[in-house]
Motif scaffolding. Structure first.
Motif, short mmCIF file in Angstrom:
data_model
loop_
_atom_site.label_atom_id
_atom_site.label_comp_id
_atom_site.label_asym_id
_atom_site.label_seq_id
_atom_site.Cartn_x
_atom_site.Cartn_y
_atom_site.Cartn_z
N GLY A 1 0.76 -1.25 0.11
CA GLY A 1 0.01 -0.09 0.11
C GLY A 1 1.01 1.31 0.13
N ILE A 2 0.02 2.36 0.16
CA ILE A 2 0.92 3.57 0.07
C ILE A 2 0.57 4.25 1.52
CG2 ILE A 2 0.86 5.93 -0.81
CD1 ILE A 2 0.56 4.94 -3.53
N PHE A 3 1.34 4.73 2.28
CA PHE A 3 1.07 5.64 3.58
C PHE A 3 1.74 6.95 3.41
CE2 PHE A 3 3.95 2.17 4.44
CZ PHE A 3 4.67 2.79 5.23
N PRO A 4 1.68 7.80 4.47
CA PRO A 4 0.13 8.23 4.56
C PRO A 4 -0.57 8.62 3.19
CG PRO A 4 1.50 9.91 4.76
CD PRO A 4 2.45 8.88 4.86
N ASN A 5 -1.92 8.56 3.13
CA ASN A 5 -2.68 8.83 2.06
C ASN A 5 -4.10 9.05 2.54
OD1 ASN A 5 -3.12 9.17 -0.82
ND2 ASN A 5 -3.32 6.97 -1.26
#
Length: 83
Positions: A1-5
């Motif tokens: 995933g991608i964080f922060p988003n």
């Protein structure tokens, strides 16, 4: 995933490669235009971590695409906001 988003300055993307491959990453706007080339390097087999500076981008929604040996292996949306 991608964080922060959503994010305002930096995001981290996590993705897997099934072998050591030439890795490229790009950010596209919602109109499909490439707005940033992030890297062109040798990726390692297994979990990879990519740090992306999105601070120069204007607020909006973008797509991060990672390619390995020319094949798309990861695509995620990034929300850039002025948090």
């Amino acid at each position: 995933g991608i964080f922060p988003n959503p994010a305002s300055t930096d995001v981290v993307a996590l993705f897997y490669l099934d072998g050591d491959k030439q890795e490229e990453a790009y950010i596209y706007d919602m109109g499909g235009r490439m707005v940033k080339k992030i890297l062109n390097t040798k990726g390692k087999k297994g979990l990879n971590e990519l740090h992306v500076d999105i601070s120069p981008l204007t607020n909006g929604i973008y797509s991060l695409k990672v390619l390995a040996n020319g094949d798309e292996v990861y695509t995620k949306k990034i929300v850039k906001s002025g948090i």
